[in-house]
Design a protein around this motif. Structure first.
Motif: not given
Length: 443
Positions: A17-23, A54-55, A188-189, A312-319
């Motif tokens: 979730a985080v790695g894909a957003q960082v990429a 799948p991603r 809700l994840g 948490a959260g992919g985009v937020q943590t990617a920041s």
């Protein structure tokens, strides 16, 4: 900075979730990141377990590889977002050995092997950046490590696990049962299928170890962090807290203990602990709702500081991850050795038994004359002073013996004394059961 500085090779380990957003952000915001860093950041590869899985984010197939060891060789910056201990630890050590700076969000690895990684980086003049390891997008690592390095931090209270905050917040505001809210959180994840790491406090304890090590310039191993979860918090406990003017939060508490000769030759020590605690409703932490995180810092000169946001959260943590990547890139351009971790204070880390705080004890007792006097006597014998006491009837006598619930608020007491007193209460003939023992923090 120089406009013609060579392009920096960035290797990414993990595309969840985080790695894909960082990429994705490294590719789509390449020009902006280059302007901020002072050099182009080339994503040269992404190590994954299964290149065909799948991603959520569409990533170029040619960037994906299952050979993580080969990828880190020759990289200037290695971003580790795999999680877990191995192979993350070995890959980070390999990257450091090859001269790369490392960016990681791996709280479990830092809590267990942080000193080893930092020492390895110091040996070669590299840096380990980990802003995203605690509280997601909230900037807390840099303020503790850099901005407050000249101050004296006395205490940290953190809501650092979004899952438990979501559960406790809904239980408080809606009067919902723990099991029902946990099921919603999983749907809700917010919570994993196996929520143990969250609800039993393991995740928060790892973050407490990291925060305490930074704040007090002392290595705090995960084994030294006292940990309790929230599974014993039920509707009755929530109702009692609300009635008394408190909200229950799972807190990571990191504290510098001073002024007691038994702590150490210098009269100072460090305590790190995680448990559900009563927080006064007027305290800033009481207003942290949903899955958000917050860290409340008390420093000698700076005073009280509050850091709040998405934990948490992919985009937020990617920041937070990308902020570290830019910092690492700037170091490469400026030259010189990386910024090492300061753990030279070497304060002893003490067990929770020596900590002092206030408590709320909830008991179910026989509803008959003399019971309150017996309970008060046990508390007095244990050097625990009563501040408030309230009794409600749970079951009328009706020929089978009445049952009452007593909620006792204490003055400040030593944890060891309180624990021994609770054991004596549990063994008393008049006490049916000890419903809960909660610490009071933030008042």
């Amino acid at each position: 900075m120089t406009a013609d500085y060579r392009r920096l090779r960035v290797a990414l380990l993990g595309a969840g979730a985080v790695g894909a957003q960082v990429a994705n952000l490294l590719r789509t915001h390449a020009d902006e990141l280059a302007d901020r860093a002072g050099a182009a950041l080339d994503l040269v590869g992404i190590a994954v377990r299964d290149v065909d899985a799948p991603r959520d984010v569409d990533l170029p197939r040619e960037l994906l590889t299952a050979d993580a060891e080969k990828l880190v060789v020759g990289a200037d910056i290695v971003i580790e977002l795999m999680g877990g201990i191995e192979p993350a630890r070995s890959l980070i050590l390999q990257a450091i050995g090859a001269g790369a700076d490392v960016v990681t969000a791996n709280k479990a690895l830092l809590a267990t092997h942080g000193p080893e990684l930092f020492e390895a980086a110091d040996q070669v003049g590299a840096s380990v950046h980990y802003e995203a390891a605690v509280a997601g997008a909230i900037p807390i690592i840099r303020p503790l490590r850099d901005s407050l390095a000249g101050d004296r931090v006395h205490r940290i209270m953190g809501i650092v696990n979004g899952t438990t905050n979501y559960i406790l917040d809904r239980m408080d505001r809606e009067g919902s049962d723990f099991a029902d809210v946990l099921a919603d959180a999983q749907r809700l994840g917010y919570a994993e299928a196996d929520p143990t790491a969250d609800v039993e406090g393991y995740d928060a304890a790892q973050k407490a170890a990291i925060l305490a090590s930074l704040a007090f310039h002392t290595s705090v191993p995960i084994e030294a962090v006292h940990r309790e979860g929230i599974t014993a918090i039920d509707k009755g406990v929530m109702d009692a807290a609300r009635h008394a003017g408190y909200v229950i939060k799972l807190l990571a508490v990191c504290e510098r203990l001073t002024g007691r000769d038994e702590l150490s030759p210098a009269g100072e020590a460090v305590s790190a602990r995680v448990y559900p605690a009563l927080v006064p409703r007027e305290h800033p932490l009481a207003s942290v709702h949903g899955a958000n995180n917050a860290v409340f810092v008390q420093a000698e000169a700076a005073g009280n500081l509050m850091f709040y946001g998405a934990g948490a959260g992919g985009v937020q943590t990617a920041s937070a991850v990308l902020g570290d990547v830019v910092s690492a890139a700037r170091r490469h351009i400026a030259g010189g050795v990386g910024v090492g971790e300061s753990t030279r204070a070497n304060l002893p880390v003490v067990e929770i038994g020596v900590v002092t705080t206030r408590y709320q004890i909830t008991l179910e007792v026989a509803d008959e004359p003399g019971v309150l006097a017996i309970v008060a006597g046990i508390l007095a014998e244990g050097r625990v002073s009563i501040a408030t006491m309230e009794q409600t009837v749970v079951r009328e006598a009706n020929g089978q013996g009445g049952l009452a619930r007593i909620v006792i608020g204490t003055h400040t007491a030593v944890e060891r004394d309180l624990s021994e007193t609770v054991d004596r209460l549990q063994a008393s003939d008049v006490v049916e059961r000890v419903v809960s023992v909660l610490r009071v923090e933030g008042d």
